[in-house]
Scaffold this motif. Structure first.
Motif, PDB file in Angstrom:
ATOM      1  N   ARG A  60       0.856  -1.175   0.000  1.00  0.00           N
ATOM      2  CA  ARG A  60       0.000   0.000   0.000  1.00  0.00           C
ATOM      3  C   ARG A  60       0.900   1.236   0.000  1.00  0.00           C
ATOM      4  NH1 ARG A  60      -5.218  -0.074   0.655  1.00  0.00           N
ATOM      5  NH2 ARG A  60      -5.347  -2.055   1.791  1.00  0.00           N
ATOM      6  N   ARG A  61       0.660   2.146  -0.922  1.00  0.00           N
ATOM      7  CA  ARG A  61       1.594   3.256  -1.129  1.00  0.00           C
ATOM      8  C   ARG A  61       1.816   4.096   0.120  1.00  0.00           C
ATOM      9  NH1 ARG A  61      -0.561   3.086  -6.364  1.00  0.00           N
ATOM     10  NH2 ARG A  61       1.027   3.026  -7.998  1.00  0.00           N
ATOM     11  N   ASP A  62       0.737   4.409   0.858  1.00  0.00           N
ATOM     12  CA  ASP A  62       0.915   5.258   2.026  1.00  0.00           C
ATOM     13  C   ASP A  62       1.385   4.485   3.238  1.00  0.00           C
ATOM     14  OD1 ASP A  62      -1.390   3.855   2.355  1.00  0.00           O
ATOM     15  OD2 ASP A  62      -2.709   5.579   2.661  1.00  0.00           O
ATOM     16  N   ASP A  63       1.685   3.197   3.066  1.00  0.00           N
ATOM     17  CA  ASP A  63       2.176   2.378   4.164  1.00  0.00           C
ATOM     18  C   ASP A  63       3.605   1.893   3.933  1.00  0.00           C
ATOM     19  OD1 ASP A  63       1.924   0.613   6.571  1.00  0.00           O
ATOM     20  OD2 ASP A  63       2.004  -0.973   5.062  1.00  0.00           O
ATOM     21  N   ASP A 116     -10.922  -2.763  -3.068  1.00  0.00           N
ATOM     22  CA  ASP A 116      -9.615  -2.246  -2.661  1.00  0.00           C
ATOM     23  C   ASP A 116      -8.523  -3.034  -3.390  1.00  0.00           C
ATOM     24  OD1 ASP A 116      -7.665  -0.859  -0.881  1.00  0.00           O
ATOM     25  OD2 ASP A 116      -7.371  -2.894  -0.127  1.00  0.00           O
ATOM     26  N   TYR A 117      -7.558  -2.316  -3.979  1.00  0.00           N
ATOM     27  CA  TYR A 117      -6.550  -2.972  -4.817  1.00  0.00           C
ATOM     28  C   TYR A 117      -5.722  -3.986  -4.031  1.00  0.00           C
ATOM     29  CZ  TYR A 117      -7.544   0.597  -8.350  1.00  0.00           C
ATOM     30  OH  TYR A 117      -8.159   1.386  -9.279  1.00  0.00           O
ATOM     31  N   VAL A 118      -5.289  -3.613  -2.830  1.00  0.00           N
ATOM     32  CA  VAL A 118      -4.468  -4.532  -2.041  1.00  0.00           C
ATOM     33  C   VAL A 118      -5.260  -5.790  -1.698  1.00  0.00           C
ATOM     34  CG1 VAL A 118      -3.305  -4.830   0.180  1.00  0.00           C
ATOM     35  CG2 VAL A 118      -2.971  -2.732  -1.126  1.00  0.00           C
ATOM     36  N   ARG A 119      -6.509  -5.609  -1.319  1.00  0.00           N
ATOM     37  CA  ARG A 119      -7.351  -6.768  -1.009  1.00  0.00           C
ATOM     38  C   ARG A 119      -7.523  -7.657  -2.240  1.00  0.00           C
ATOM     39  NH1 ARG A 119     -13.077  -7.216   2.154  1.00  0.00           N
ATOM     40  NH2 ARG A 119     -13.937  -8.987   1.014  1.00  0.00           N
ATOM     41  N   LEU A 120      -7.769  -7.043  -3.411  1.00  0.00           N
ATOM     42  CA  LEU A 120      -7.925  -7.822  -4.632  1.00  0.00           C
ATOM     43  C   LEU A 120      -6.670  -8.627  -4.940  1.00  0.00           C
ATOM     44  CD1 LEU A 120      -9.763  -5.247  -6.937  1.00  0.00           C
ATOM     45  CD2 LEU A 120     -10.691  -7.420  -6.107  1.00  0.00           C
ATOM     46  N   GLU A 121      -5.498  -7.999  -4.770  1.00  0.00           N
ATOM     47  CA  GLU A 121      -4.247  -8.697  -5.039  1.00  0.00           C
ATOM     48  C   GLU A 121      -4.089  -9.910  -4.136  1.00  0.00           C
ATOM     49  OE1 GLU A 121      -1.799  -4.605  -6.266  1.00  0.00           O
ATOM     50  OE2 GLU A 121      -1.389  -5.648  -4.385  1.00  0.00           O
ATOM     51  N   ILE A 122      -4.334  -9.700  -2.843  1.00  0.00           N
ATOM     52  CA  ILE A 122      -4.130 -10.780  -1.869  1.00  0.00           C
ATOM     53  C   ILE A 122      -5.131 -11.907  -2.081  1.00  0.00           C
ATOM     54  CG2 ILE A 122      -4.206 -11.352   0.582  1.00  0.00           C
ATOM     55  CD1 ILE A 122      -3.118  -8.543   1.141  1.00  0.00           C
ATOM     56  N   VAL A 123      -6.393 -11.560  -2.269  1.00  0.00           N
ATOM     57  CA  VAL A 123      -7.429 -12.588  -2.473  1.00  0.00           C
ATOM     58  C   VAL A 123      -7.114 -13.402  -3.720  1.00  0.00           C
ATOM     59  CG1 VAL A 123      -9.859 -12.967  -2.995  1.00  0.00           C
ATOM     60  CG2 VAL A 123      -9.212 -11.336  -1.217  1.00  0.00           C
ATOM     61  N   ASN A 124      -6.692 -12.706  -4.772  1.00  0.00           N
ATOM     62  CA  ASN A 124      -6.350 -13.399  -6.018  1.00  0.00           C
ATOM     63  C   ASN A 124      -5.193 -14.365  -5.797  1.00  0.00           C
ATOM     64  OD1 ASN A 124      -5.184 -13.832  -8.759  1.00  0.00           O
ATOM     65  ND2 ASN A 124      -6.854 -12.454  -9.337  1.00  0.00           N
ATOM     66  N   ALA A 125      -4.167 -13.927  -5.068  1.00  0.00           N
ATOM     67  CA  ALA A 125      -3.006 -14.789  -4.827  1.00  0.00           C
ATOM     68  C   ALA A 125      -3.370 -15.976  -3.933  1.00  0.00           C
ATOM     69  CB  ALA A 125      -1.884 -13.976  -4.188  1.00  0.00           C
ATOM     70  N   LEU A 126      -4.174 -15.734  -2.903  1.00  0.00           N
ATOM     71  CA  LEU A 126      -4.548 -16.813  -1.989  1.00  0.00           C
ATOM     72  C   LEU A 126      -5.389 -17.882  -2.675  1.00  0.00           C
ATOM     73  CD1 LEU A 126      -5.461 -14.719   1.190  1.00  0.00           C
ATOM     74  CD2 LEU A 126      -3.502 -16.241   0.935  1.00  0.00           C
ATOM     75  N   SER A 127      -6.086 -17.489  -3.748  1.00  0.00           N
ATOM     76  CA  SER A 127      -6.957 -18.445  -4.445  1.00  0.00           C
ATOM     77  C   SER A 127      -6.187 -19.398  -5.351  1.00  0.00           C
ATOM     78  CB  SER A 127      -7.999 -17.683  -5.267  1.00  0.00           C
ATOM     79  OG  SER A 127      -7.386 -16.997  -6.351  1.00  0.00           O
ATOM     80  N   ARG A 128      -4.915 -19.129  -5.556  1.00  0.00           N
ATOM     81  CA  ARG A 128      -4.116 -19.922  -6.486  1.00  0.00           C
ATOM     82  C   ARG A 128      -3.171 -20.845  -5.720  1.00  0.00           C
ATOM     83  NH1 ARG A 128      -4.541 -18.328 -11.579  1.00  0.00           N
ATOM     84  NH2 ARG A 128      -2.698 -19.557 -12.090  1.00  0.00           N
ATOM     85  N   ARG A 129      -3.301 -22.140  -5.926  1.00  0.00           N
ATOM     86  CA  ARG A 129      -2.470 -23.115  -5.220  1.00  0.00           C
ATOM     87  C   ARG A 129      -1.026 -23.112  -5.707  1.00  0.00           C
ATOM     88  NH1 ARG A 129      -6.096 -28.627  -4.409  1.00  0.00           N
ATOM     89  NH2 ARG A 129      -7.768 -27.676  -3.160  1.00  0.00           N
TER      90      ARG A 129
END
Length: 480
Positions: A9-12, A85-98
């Protein structure tokens, strides 16, 4: 094609993300790392690009700083709770892939967010083994991360010292000539020292630097004083254990080694007992030492993993003033801290930090049995719960209360242990278990299980409450 995706996240964590991106490129190659800020084409759909890049990568790095969990938008809403939220989308997408290894990367001393603090879709992230990137051990931590990435991607790793210089970097002809002259001068100096007799060199030094004789003598005297003195042992408090969730820290021994020049080294032998299923960090980041109002970080560079359901020992060291007296050892996990008082004054006790402890996980435990006669806690219809045993284990920061239970089902149909709600009233608090009973009790049978609570070390009396449907029972326990 990039094999590693950096999510941040850019501001983090923008600055850390850029720094990590550069470090990974130097070791893995310029085309092996994806970060959104510099690899998207103008006008490209951001979400489609993220999904495409995540599907192409083999390793997904979720960078988590201090503001990551509670970052909010202009209307005060937490960003992680928003489906787009972009960060949430990235993480959810990655977690869905084995086929994608997801690695949380903790920066700025951030801790792994508890599972219950995350949105449902992101909660699996809390069960992933994290890697810390510390400013004072950056290269060491990055090397460890690179090893984990290379193990998955099979990417050749270039040592940092052999990494190519940044694009556009070159020495001017004048600098090249100057550097060559410096190298020649250094080589000539060492050749002269090698070929000249010791007396000649000594005489030259005396003739040319006679006025510096006194400072030279002072330096040699100081160096001679900087010899390690006799180590001595430090007496530990009666209770020298700290519990943080499934990881228990036991201070087995403490020794002080005088280093000279007004400094000493405190050496602590620590046992890490991991009672959980997953690996846990056994490292310097869990320790701080407060001496004379100054908080010191360890110098041991301990950075290991305590495997699930296992024990390991390690040495944690601090550099302290030689005259240090009272000190406080802090054992830290996230926002939880256990404090252990230490007296570092010189003693005649032998140092024992080099001697491994051969005891088991309970060899230094302060355990007390507080009940031994079975008693029925609550009954409703066909299901009842009885307490068969109760014991307390005292730590510096908490007291753990472990209860042995027996569920009895006299009915025809199966019942669940979760049908019974168990709580402990401790002062003004009503606490849920840190480890709850589970499973099914078949009809006309019984089942034994355990439940565990944590209470403040200042609490001397608690009341166990059990509820099954409309029935409630209580049982008082004295902890002292």
């Amino acid at each position: 094609m990039p094999t590693t995706f950096i999510s941040y996240r850019r501001d983090d964590a923008a600055g850390y993300a850029g720094r990590l991106h550069e470090a990974l490129e130097n070791r893995l190659g310029r085309d092996q790392v994806f970060r959104d800020v510099d690899t998207l084409e103008p006008g490209q759909d951001f979400i489609e690009a993220i999904e495409s890049r995540v599907s192409e990568c083999r390793v997904f790095l979720a960078m988590i700083g201090r503001e990551w969990l509670d970052a909010r938008d202009s209307e005060g809403r937490r960003r992680l709770d928003q489906p787009h939220d972009y960060v949430r989308l990235e993480i959810v997408n990655a977690l869905s892939r084995r086929d994608v290894r997801v690695i949380p990367v903790l920066i700025e001393g951030a801790s792994m967010p508890p599972e219950e603090s995350l949105p449902e879709a992101v909660r699996p992230l809390a069960r992933k083994q994290a890697v810390h990137l510390r400013d004072d051990a950056w290269d060491h931590d990055v090397d460890r991360l690179v090893s984990a990435i290379a193990e998955v991607t099979r990417t050749p790793v270039t040592p940092p010292s052999l990494a190519s210089p940044p694009a556009g970097f070159s020495l001017s002809p004048k600098l090249k000539v100057g550097a060559a002259l410096v190298v020649v001068a250094i080589l000539a100096f060492f050749m002269l020292r090698r070929d000249s007799p010791p007396d000649a060199l000594s005489g030259a030094s005396t003739a040319n630097v006679s006025s510096a004789a006194t400072p030279t003598t002072s330096r040699s005297t100081s160096t001679a004083a900087a010899v390690r003195g006799q180590p001595y042992g430090v007496a530990l408090p009666r209770i020298a254990e700290v519990a943080h969730r499934s990881l228990i820290f036991t201070i087995l021994s403490a020794s002080v080694v005088p280093l000279g020049n007004g400094m000493s080294e405190l050496r602590l032998r620590v046992r890490f007992s991991n009672e959980g299923r997953y690996d846990a960090n056994a490292w310097d980041d869990s320790f701080r030492l407060v001496v004379g109002g100054i908080t010191l970080a360890p110098t041991s560079r301990l950075n290991e993993l305590a495997r699930g359901h296992s024990l390991m020992q390690g040495i944690v060291t601090f550099e302290i003033p030689a005259n240090a007296g009272k000190a406080t050892l802090q054992v830290i996990e996230g926002r939880r801290t256990g404090e252990l008082p230490l007296d570092l004054s010189a003693t005649s006790r032998p140092a024992e930090d080099e001697k491994a402890d051969t005891g088991d996980a309970l060899s230094r435990a302060t355990v007390r049995s507080i009940a031994g006669t079975p008693v029925t806690l609550v009954r409703d219809g066909d299901l009842s719960v009885a307490i068969e045993s109760a014991a307390s284990r005292r730590f510096v920061n908490v007291v753990r209360l472990r209860l042995g239970l027996r569920f009895t089902n006299t009915g025809r149909y199966a019942a669940g242990a979760f049908d019974a709600t168990l709580r402990v009233a401790a002062g003004d608090e009503v606490l849920a278990p840190i480890e709850s009973p589970g499973g099914v009790v078949e009809g006309n049978s019984n089942a034994a299980t355990e439940v565990e609570f944590e209470v403040s070390p200042t609490v001397t009396r608690v009341v166990l409450r059990g509820t099954i449907r409309n029935s409630t029972g209580e049982w008082p326990l004295e902890l002292q």
